[in-house]
Motif scaffolding. Structure first.
Motif, mmCIF file in Angstrom:
data_model
loop_
_atom_site.group_PDB
_atom_site.id
_atom_site.type_symbol
_atom_site.label_atom_id
_atom_site.label_comp_id
_atom_site.label_asym_id
_atom_site.label_seq_id
_atom_site.Cartn_x
_atom_site.Cartn_y
_atom_site.Cartn_z
ATOM 1 N N LEU A 37 45.138 27.958 51.316
ATOM 2 C CA LEU A 37 44.315 26.905 50.724
ATOM 3 C C LEU A 37 44.875 25.526 51.075
ATOM 4 O O LEU A 37 44.129 24.604 51.431
ATOM 5 N N ALA A 49 44.145 24.772 54.768
ATOM 6 C CA ALA A 49 42.706 24.579 54.966
ATOM 7 C C ALA A 49 42.302 23.179 54.529
ATOM 8 O O ALA A 49 41.562 22.486 55.236
ATOM 9 N N ALA A 50 42.798 22.761 53.385
ATOM 10 C CA ALA A 50 42.460 21.433 52.868
ATOM 11 C C ALA A 50 43.035 20.327 53.761
ATOM 12 O O ALA A 50 42.355 19.333 54.050
ATOM 13 N N GLU A 69 40.944 20.160 56.911
ATOM 14 C CA GLU A 69 39.603 19.634 56.605
ATOM 15 C C GLU A 69 39.647 18.106 56.576
ATOM 16 O O GLU A 69 38.743 17.436 57.074
ATOM 17 N N ARG A 99 36.664 25.811 59.628
ATOM 18 C CA ARG A 99 35.808 26.570 58.702
ATOM 19 C C ARG A 99 36.472 27.892 58.304
ATOM 20 O O ARG A 99 36.526 28.248 57.126
ATOM 21 N N TRP A 132 39.286 28.262 55.561
ATOM 22 C CA TRP A 132 38.936 28.259 54.136
ATOM 23 C C TRP A 132 38.836 29.666 53.545
ATOM 24 O O TRP A 132 38.715 29.818 52.332
ATOM 25 N N HIS A 133 38.923 30.706 54.364
ATOM 26 C CA HIS A 133 38.955 32.078 53.838
ATOM 27 C C HIS A 133 40.384 32.346 53.356
ATOM 28 O O HIS A 133 41.173 33.010 54.031
ATOM 29 N N ALA A 134 40.689 31.805 52.200
ATOM 30 C CA ALA A 134 42.058 31.831 51.689
ATOM 31 C C ALA A 134 42.458 33.180 51.109
ATOM 32 O O ALA A 134 43.610 33.376 50.733
ATOM 33 N N HIS A 180 48.461 30.238 58.638
ATOM 34 C CA HIS A 180 47.435 31.190 58.210
ATOM 35 C C HIS A 180 47.664 32.560 58.819
ATOM 36 O O HIS A 180 47.329 33.581 58.228
ATOM 37 N N SER A 230 45.924 20.540 45.965
ATOM 38 C CA SER A 230 45.602 21.825 46.592
ATOM 39 C C SER A 230 46.510 22.940 46.097
ATOM 40 O O SER A 230 46.172 24.114 46.239
ATOM 41 N N TRP A 249 37.520 21.017 48.304
ATOM 42 C CA TRP A 249 36.789 20.906 49.567
ATOM 43 C C TRP A 249 36.026 19.589 49.621
ATOM 44 O O TRP A 249 36.113 18.852 50.602
ATOM 45 N N SER A 293 38.335 16.742 50.096
ATOM 46 C CA SER A 293 38.892 16.749 51.448
ATOM 47 C C SER A 293 37.881 16.217 52.462
ATOM 48 O O SER A 293 38.236 15.453 53.360
#
Length: 187
Positions: A23, A26-27, A30, A58, A61-63, A112, A154, A163, A166
């Protein structure tokens, strides 16, 4: 310059689970994405790089799970011109911020794929370095402090709206960088 990744944030990443790391990166990416996508949008021959970058952000974001192809994505990203050594270094405003956006994505993909907190800290460091530089060149910007706040958010238990925050922060950064470009480059 102020501390970059705050000690409490780095500690939370090291003590947290993979989902917290996912997460966080991802943030961060972004918020940095407009600096690559916006600054490279009109560069001929970069269409597939833009698509790859946007798709990777994109997918970060599949955290709830690691990216199965993270290592391959890192290999592809490392071919980007922004990460290629140059004898003269980076001196152009657009090139500088596109570099930091690509660098943050590189570390995000590494984190990730592995769940490694040190890669996540490096992702945050890249974002903070870029915002610190921007603050030095845009009077009253406050982008470094905002990035630090969002990095802490975050990792909080109340990351709702992260999101949206961000995306908004990324747009503000892009506008600040556009303001630093020579007028002829913006037309």
């Amino acid at each position: 310059m102020e501390k970059l990744v705050e000690g409490a944030v780095a500690e939370a990443l090291r003590d947290g689970d993979d989902e917290a790391i996912y997460l966080y990166v991802a943030a961060c990416t972004e918020r940095m994405a407009p600096l690559f996508i916006g600054l490279r949008a009109n560069v001929s021959g970069r269409e597939s790089d833009l698509d790859f970058y946007a798709e990777s952000v994109r997918d970060l974001w599949h955290a709830d799970r690691p990216l199965a192809d993270a290592a391959e994505r890192v290999r592809l990203l490392e071919r980007f011109p922004e990460l290629q050594p140059d004898e003269e270094g980076i001196t152009d405003v657009a090139d500088t911020y596109a570099f930091f956006a690509v660098l943050s994505l590189r570390y995000a993909l590494l984190a990730h794929g592995s769940g490694n907190a040190d890669d996540a800290v490096s992702c945050g460091h890249a974002a903070l370095t870029a915002m610190g530089m921007l603050d030095q060149n845009v009077a009253g910007a406050g982008l470094l402090a905002e990035e630090q706040r969002l990095q802490s958010l975050s990792l909080s238990s109340d990351a709702a709206g992260l999101w949206d925050a961000s995306v908004t922060a990324g747009r503000e950064r892009f506008r600040a960088v556009l303001g630093r470009l020579p007028r002829w480059a913006c037309s």
